[in-house]
Design a protein around this motif. Structure first.
Motif, PDB file in Angstrom:
ATOM      1  N   ARG A 141       0.661  -1.172  -0.030  1.00 60.77           N
ATOM      2  CA  ARG A 141       0.080   0.018   0.003  1.00 60.77           C
ATOM      3  C   ARG A 141       0.963   1.161  -0.212  1.00 60.77           C
ATOM      4  NH1 ARG A 141      -5.190  -1.541   0.674  1.00 60.77           N
ATOM      5  NH2 ARG A 141      -5.716  -3.371   1.528  1.00 60.77           N
ATOM      6  N   ARG A 142       1.683   1.209  -0.949  1.00 64.60           N
ATOM      7  CA  ARG A 142       2.667   2.439  -1.187  1.00 64.60           C
ATOM      8  C   ARG A 142       2.549   2.740  -2.621  1.00 64.60           C
ATOM      9  NH1 ARG A 142       6.170   3.810   3.328  1.00 64.60           N
ATOM     10  NH2 ARG A 142       6.120   5.529   1.996  1.00 64.60           N
ATOM     11  N   PRO A 143       1.293   3.437  -3.183  1.00 63.60           N
ATOM     12  CA  PRO A 143       1.338   3.444  -4.551  1.00 63.60           C
ATOM     13  C   PRO A 143       2.416   4.119  -5.177  1.00 63.60           C
ATOM     14  CG  PRO A 143      -0.427   4.746  -3.300  1.00 63.60           C
ATOM     15  CD  PRO A 143       0.217   4.038  -2.360  1.00 63.60           C
ATOM     16  N   ALA A 144       2.953   5.080  -4.581  1.00 60.65           N
ATOM     17  CA  ALA A 144       4.022   5.942  -5.295  1.00 60.65           C
ATOM     18  C   ALA A 144       5.168   5.084  -5.539  1.00 60.65           C
ATOM     19  CB  ALA A 144       4.222   7.190  -4.546  1.00 60.65           C
ATOM     20  N   LEU A 145       5.422   4.292  -4.802  1.00 58.41           N
ATOM     21  CA  LEU A 145       6.662   3.325  -4.673  1.00 58.41           C
ATOM     22  C   LEU A 145       6.513   2.150  -5.737  1.00 58.41           C
ATOM     23  CD1 LEU A 145       8.172   3.034  -1.272  1.00 58.41           C
ATOM     24  CD2 LEU A 145       9.015   4.322  -2.927  1.00 58.41           C
ATOM     25  N   LEU A 146       5.221   1.781  -5.920  1.00 59.50           N
ATOM     26  CA  LEU A 146       4.786   0.813  -6.833  1.00 59.50           C
ATOM     27  C   LEU A 146       4.965   1.452  -8.034  1.00 59.50           C
ATOM     28  CD1 LEU A 146       3.529  -1.847  -7.824  1.00 59.50           C
ATOM     29  CD2 LEU A 146       1.267  -0.809  -7.338  1.00 59.50           C
ATOM     30  N   MET A 147       4.441   2.544  -8.480  1.00 58.47           N
ATOM     31  CA  MET A 147       4.542   3.127  -9.868  1.00 58.47           C
ATOM     32  C   MET A 147       6.086   3.211 -10.185  1.00 58.47           C
ATOM     33  SD  MET A 147       1.488   3.293 -11.045  1.00 58.47           S
ATOM     34  CE  MET A 147       1.756   4.411 -12.388  1.00 58.47           C
ATOM     35  N   ARG A 148       6.822   3.939  -9.174  1.00 55.78           N
ATOM     36  CA  ARG A 148       8.251   4.070  -9.475  1.00 55.78           C
ATOM     37  C   ARG A 148       8.903   2.820  -9.781  1.00 55.78           C
ATOM     38  NH1 ARG A 148      11.257   6.598  -4.610  1.00 55.78           N
ATOM     39  NH2 ARG A 148      12.952   5.136  -4.501  1.00 55.78           N
ATOM     40  N   LEU A 149       8.595   1.671  -9.240  1.00 53.72           N
ATOM     41  CA  LEU A 149       9.157   0.309  -9.657  1.00 53.72           C
ATOM     42  C   LEU A 149       8.770   0.095 -10.653  1.00 53.72           C
ATOM     43  CD1 LEU A 149      10.682  -2.119  -8.559  1.00 53.72           C
ATOM     44  CD2 LEU A 149       8.586  -3.091  -7.561  1.00 53.72           C
ATOM     45  N   VAL A 150       7.343   0.111 -11.222  1.00 54.86           N
ATOM     46  CA  VAL A 150       7.265  -0.218 -12.406  1.00 54.86           C
ATOM     47  C   VAL A 150       7.866   0.421 -13.599  1.00 54.86           C
ATOM     48  CG1 VAL A 150       5.236  -0.353 -13.972  1.00 54.86           C
ATOM     49  CG2 VAL A 150       4.692  -1.218 -11.816  1.00 54.86           C
TER      50      VAL A 150
END
Length: 316
Positions: A141-150
């Motif tokens: 539940r850290r969407p900014a980090l998920l988007m960065r990783l993708v």
């Protein structure tokens, strides 16, 4: 040659640290690799064992919760398997051979780990494992980090096509071009992001875009990659003679002898390390807890790469 180049590298002036859960996570991650079928040959298993990904993760992430260390270890396993498929097993011998795999993996990334989607079909273990990693990151539940990783994994996959094109045409890139692309082919940026995820306080999105932090992040990525290049050059030179190494690009661009090129690569690392220390000191003065955590993770990664490279047999 390797002993000369390695001895010319300045030892990073940061403390040696290692997570006390490395052995436990190593066993769990090895089970994950076997369960998903990421490796199905004895040669592949030997390469991954020699890489000792849990040791690298444990040095880069020495104080994280165990589940964060496990996620980072699994990501590093996936990156090593992907790199070995490209570099050792011929998957990236040409763009046309690699492109279908990249397209399938990009489709996995486009799901952003959404559990509503079924497990990817027809992509093999690399796709299933990547989907699993994205789902686990999404669950944090850290969407900014998920988007960065993708985003960073997309850059990594597309940069592999650049390498494949160079291989097909036996092209040696120039040093500046190589340095720029190495930040993407090295897999350091997604590894940094998962390390940030393992801790609670990475900088907010607005602060993360601060040019001073972005510049430090790029230097840290360069140092990790250049250290890797110096340690791995001797093995690469004796094997496929792949041009994707800092030493090889210096040789190709300058026409210097091999000893001079190795010395130039070590000098570039040493000067980068000094620049990193100068910039880090300026940022650390008065930094809040989130920026201090950011600085600590980058510092740990630089030190971890150096110590892991000395201990692991991957480049022997």
């Amino acid at each position: 040659m390797r002993s000369f180049a390695v001895s010319a590298l300045r030892e990073p002036p940061f403390p040696v640290r290692r997570h006390d859960g490395v052995e436990r996570v190593a066993a769990e991650s090895a089970g994950w690799v076997r369960e998903l079928g990421l490796i199905d040959t004895s040669a592949g298993l030997h390469r991954l064992t020699a890489a000792n990904p849990a040791d690298l993760a444990g040095r880069a992430c020495p104080e994280a919760p165990v589940e964060g260390l496990r996620l980072l270890t699994d990501l590093i396993c996936w990156l090593f398997v992907m790199d070995d498929a490209c570099d050792e097993d011929g998957l990236a011998a040409s763009p046309t051979r690699l492109a279908p795999t990249v397209a399938g993996l990009l489709a996995v990334l486009d799901r952003h780990g959404d559990p509503a989607f079924p497990a990817p079909a027809g992509l093999g273990p690399l796709g299933v494992a990547l989907d699993d990693l994205c789902r686990r990151v999404r669950a944090r539940r850290r969407p900014a980090l998920l988007m960065r990783l993708v985003y960073e994994l997309r850059e990594y996959l597309l940069a592999l096509l650049w390498e494949a094109a160079n291989r097909e045409h036996r092209r040696v890139p120039g040093v500046a071009e190589y340095v720029q692309m190495r930040r993407h082919t090295g897999g350091t940026r997604p590894s940094f992001t998962v390390t940030d995820l393992a801790y609670d306080g990475p900088p907010e999105v607005g602060r993360r875009a601060d040019p001073a932090l972005a510049a430090l992040d790029a230097i840290a990525s360069d140092l990790v990659c250049w250290c890797n290049d110096v340690f791995s050059y001797d093995k690469e030179r004796a094997g496929t003679s792949d041009a994707h190494n800092l030493v090889a690009t210096i040789l190709g661009e300058t026409g210097q002898g091999e000893t001079a090129a190795l010395d130039a690569a070590a000098t570039r690392f040493n000067e980068g390390l000094a620049e990193y220390a100068r910039r880090e000191a300026a940022l650390a003065s008065g930094a809040d807890a989130s920026v201090q955590a950011f600085l600590t993770t980058r510092r740990n990664w630089i030190r971890a790469t150096y110590d892991w490279s000395l201990a692991a047999s991957r480049y022997a």
